[in-house]
Write a protein that holds these residues in place. Structure first.
Motif, short mmCIF file in Angstrom:
data_model
loop_
_atom_site.label_atom_id
_atom_site.label_comp_id
_atom_site.label_asym_id
_atom_site.label_seq_id
_atom_site.Cartn_x
_atom_site.Cartn_y
_atom_site.Cartn_z
N VAL A 36 1.02 -1.00 -0.09
CA VAL A 36 0.25 0.04 0.05
C VAL A 36 1.10 1.28 0.23
O VAL A 36 1.74 1.50 1.08
CB VAL A 36 -0.87 0.12 1.18
CG1 VAL A 36 -1.71 1.27 1.06
CG2 VAL A 36 -1.78 -1.16 1.27
N LYS A 38 -0.05 4.33 -0.73
CA LYS A 38 -0.57 5.88 -0.75
C LYS A 38 0.31 6.86 0.14
O LYS A 38 0.92 6.18 1.12
CB LYS A 38 -1.95 5.58 0.31
CG LYS A 38 -1.83 5.31 1.58
CD LYS A 38 -3.23 4.74 2.10
CE LYS A 38 -3.09 4.46 3.57
NZ LYS A 38 -4.47 3.67 4.16
N ASN A 59 -5.30 4.37 -2.09
CA ASN A 59 -7.02 4.47 -1.70
C ASN A 59 -7.49 5.87 -2.44
O ASN A 59 -8.64 6.26 -1.94
CB ASN A 59 -6.84 4.63 -0.28
CG ASN A 59 -6.24 5.78 0.52
OD1 ASN A 59 -5.20 6.46 -0.23
ND2 ASN A 59 -6.56 6.32 1.58
N ILE A 83 -8.20 0.34 -2.95
CA ILE A 83 -8.60 -0.12 -1.69
C ILE A 83 -9.29 0.94 -0.91
O ILE A 83 -9.79 0.69 0.22
CB ILE A 83 -7.44 -0.91 -0.87
CG1 ILE A 83 -6.52 0.52 -0.59
CG2 ILE A 83 -6.69 -1.83 -1.75
CD1 ILE A 83 -5.32 0.18 0.59
N MET A 165 -13.47 -8.14 1.16
CA MET A 165 -12.41 -7.23 1.82
C MET A 165 -13.02 -6.68 3.05
O MET A 165 -14.08 -6.20 3.13
CB MET A 165 -11.93 -6.02 0.88
CG MET A 165 -11.10 -5.21 1.51
SD MET A 165 -11.58 -3.58 2.10
CE MET A 165 -10.90 -2.42 1.09
N ILE A 167 -11.97 -4.00 6.90
CA ILE A 167 -11.27 -3.27 7.78
C ILE A 167 -11.65 -3.53 9.21
O ILE A 167 -12.50 -2.68 9.57
CB ILE A 167 -10.89 -1.99 7.34
CG1 ILE A 167 -10.49 -1.97 5.71
CG2 ILE A 167 -10.04 -1.26 8.28
CD1 ILE A 167 -10.61 -0.26 5.19
N MET A 197 -3.41 -5.78 7.61
CA MET A 197 -2.77 -4.69 7.47
C MET A 197 -1.44 -4.76 8.16
O MET A 197 -1.16 -5.72 9.02
CB MET A 197 -3.58 -3.29 7.74
CG MET A 197 -5.06 -3.47 7.44
SD MET A 197 -5.99 -2.12 7.05
CE MET A 197 -5.48 -0.90 8.37
N SER A 198 -0.86 -3.79 8.33
CA SER A 198 0.73 -3.54 9.06
C SER A 198 0.48 -4.31 10.28
O SER A 198 1.30 -5.16 10.79
CB SER A 198 1.34 -2.47 9.00
OG SER A 198 1.41 -1.95 7.79
N ARG A 213 -2.78 -6.30 2.98
CA ARG A 213 -2.69 -4.96 2.39
C ARG A 213 -1.66 -4.39 3.29
O ARG A 213 -2.07 -3.82 4.34
CB ARG A 213 -4.14 -4.22 2.18
CG ARG A 213 -5.21 -4.91 1.52
CD ARG A 213 -6.31 -4.00 1.48
NE ARG A 213 -6.84 -3.75 2.81
CZ ARG A 213 -7.67 -4.34 3.59
NH1 ARG A 213 -8.14 -5.49 3.06
NH2 ARG A 213 -7.93 -3.93 4.74
N VAL A 214 -0.32 -4.22 3.08
CA VAL A 214 0.41 -3.73 4.09
C VAL A 214 1.13 -2.37 3.42
O VAL A 214 1.69 -2.41 2.50
CB VAL A 214 1.77 -4.85 4.38
CG1 VAL A 214 2.57 -4.20 5.22
CG2 VAL A 214 0.77 -5.99 4.77
N GLY A 215 0.96 -1.35 4.15
CA GLY A 215 1.57 0.01 4.02
C GLY A 215 2.73 0.34 4.87
O GLY A 215 4.25 0.26 4.35
N SER A 216 2.51 0.74 6.02
CA SER A 216 3.56 1.24 6.89
C SER A 216 4.79 0.59 7.17
O SER A 216 5.81 0.86 7.40
CB SER A 216 2.81 1.94 8.07
OG SER A 216 2.11 1.19 8.74
N ARG A 222 3.44 6.91 7.86
CA ARG A 222 2.72 8.04 6.88
C ARG A 222 2.65 9.41 7.88
O ARG A 222 2.22 9.20 8.90
CB ARG A 222 1.30 7.58 6.55
CG ARG A 222 1.66 6.64 5.36
CD ARG A 222 -0.03 6.38 4.79
NE ARG A 222 -0.69 5.58 5.81
CZ ARG A 222 -0.75 4.36 5.83
NH1 ARG A 222 -0.04 3.62 5.25
NH2 ARG A 222 -1.54 4.05 6.84
C1 LIG Z 1 -3.75 2.43 4.32
C2 LIG Z 1 -4.65 1.15 4.16
C3 LIG Z 1 -3.80 0.01 4.20
C4 LIG Z 1 -2.36 -0.17 5.06
O1 LIG Z 1 -2.40 0.26 6.18
P1 LIG Z 1 -1.03 0.03 7.06
O2 LIG Z 1 -1.38 0.02 8.23
O3 LIG Z 1 -0.03 1.10 6.71
O4 LIG Z 1 -0.50 -1.40 6.86
C5 LIG Z 1 -4.66 -1.42 4.15
N1 LIG Z 1 -5.86 -1.12 3.78
C6 LIG Z 1 -6.46 0.21 3.68
C7 LIG Z 1 -7.90 -0.08 3.14
C8 LIG Z 1 -5.84 1.19 3.65
O5 LIG Z 1 -6.49 2.40 3.54
#
Ligand SMILES: *Cc1c(COP(=O)(O)O)cnc(C)c1O
Length: 223
Positions: A36, A38, A59, A83, A165, A167, A197-198, A213-216, A222
Motif C-alpha cells: 500500500v 498511498k 486509496n 482499496i 475485503m 477493515i 494490514m501492517s 494490504r501492508v503499507g507502513s 505516513r
Molecule cells: C492504508 C490502508 C492499508 C495499509 O495500512 P497500514 O496500516 O499502513 O499497513 C490497508 N488497507 C486499507 C484499506 C488502507 O486504506
C-alpha cells in the motif's frame, strides 16, 4: 541500518508472510502481498518494484493518477488495486487506471463501475467491502445485507466479483472479524479474502487471507 527506500522492510514483510503461512499450514504463494503506497511517491515505490514486487494498493483515485500512469508504462506487469472508497463521479478514471477494485461498497458504485467497464471494455476483478464491525463511519456492506448485494453485483450487474475485503475496528481483536469475512465468503462461493494490514497481517494469514494490504510496515509511518 537505515532503510531509506523500504526494500529491506519489504523483504522482511515477505518473510513474515511466508512464516505465518507456514505455521498455518498454508503455502506462502497462496497469500498475495498488496504493497500500500498511498502518500508515498515514486522515489519510495520504484525501489520496491525493482526488488521484484508488482502488486500495489492505493486509496485515492486522484493521487494515483498523478503517480501510477508513468510507473505502469515503465513496468507494464504491475497490478494496481483501489482499496479506498470510490465516488461515482470517479468511476471512469478508476476503471481506466486500476486493475482490481477492492472497495465496492454500495449499489451506486457497483452500477457506475458496471457501466464504465462495459464502456471501456475492461472487466476488472472486484471485491466487495464488508463492514464487519458495523461501524458508522466506515465504508462497506453490512454482513446481513451481503448475500443480496453479492448476487446483485454478480448476476444483475455482471461484475467479476472475486472476493471480500474488510477493515476491522481499530481497537478490537481482529480475529473474529477475519473469521466472519471467511464465513461470508464461503457462503457466497467467493475464493478471495483481502484482510490484514501492517498491525495484524499475520493473524489475517492464520484466518485464511489470500491477500494482505501492508503499507507502513514497508514504506514507513505516513505523515
Ligand atoms: C492504508 C490502508 C492499508 C495499509 O495500512 P497500514 O496500516 O499502513 O499497513 C490497508 N488497507 C486499507 C484499506 C488502507 O486504506
Amino acid at each position: 541500518m537505515t532503510d531509506e527506500h523500504g526494500v529491506a522492510s519489504y523483504e522482511k514483510v515477505c518473510e513474515r508472510i511466508a512464516k505465518a503461512a507456514k505455521s498455518a499450514d498454508r503455502k506462502a504463494d497462496d497469500v498475495q502481498l498488496v504493497a500500500v503506497s498511498k502518500t508515498y511517491f515514486e522515489d519510495k515505490i520504484e525501489p520496491v518494484i525493482k526488488a521484484g514486487h508488482r502488486i500495489f494498493g492505493e486509496n485515492r483515485v486522484q493521487e494515483s493518477q498523478q503517480k501510477w500512469p508513468a510507473l505502469k508504462e515503465k513496468y507494464p506487469d504491475i497490478e494496481l488495486r483501489l482499496i479506498g472508497p470510490l465516488q461515482s463521479n470517479k468511476a471512469a478514471e478508476a476503471v481506466a487506471l486500476f486493475d482490481v477494485i477492492e472497495s465496492v461498497d454500495r449499489e451506486k458504485i457497483a452500477k457506475a463501475l458496471a457501466i464504465q467497464m462495459e464502456k471501456q471494455g475492461r472487466r476488472l476483478d472486484c471485491y466487495i467491502q464488508v463492514n464487519t464491525g458495523l461501524e458508522e463511519q466506515k465504508a462497506g456492506v453490512a454482513p446481513d445485507l451481503l448475500d443480496d448485494f453479492v448476487s446483485q453485483c454478480r448476476d444483475s450487474l455482471k461484475l467479476n466479483v472475486v472476493g471480500l475485503m474488510c477493515i476491522p475496528p481499530v481497537e478490537e481483536n481482529p480475529g473474529p472479524h477475519f473469521a466472519l469475512l471467511k464465513k461470508l465468503a464461503i457462503r457466497n462461493d467467493l475464493k478471495n479474502l483481502s484482510m490484514g494490514m501492517s498491525g495484524d497481517f499475520e493473524i489475517a494469514v492464520e484466518f485464511g487471507a489470500t491477500s494482505v494490504r501492508v503499507g507502513s510496515a514497508i514504506f514507513g509511518e505516513r505523515k
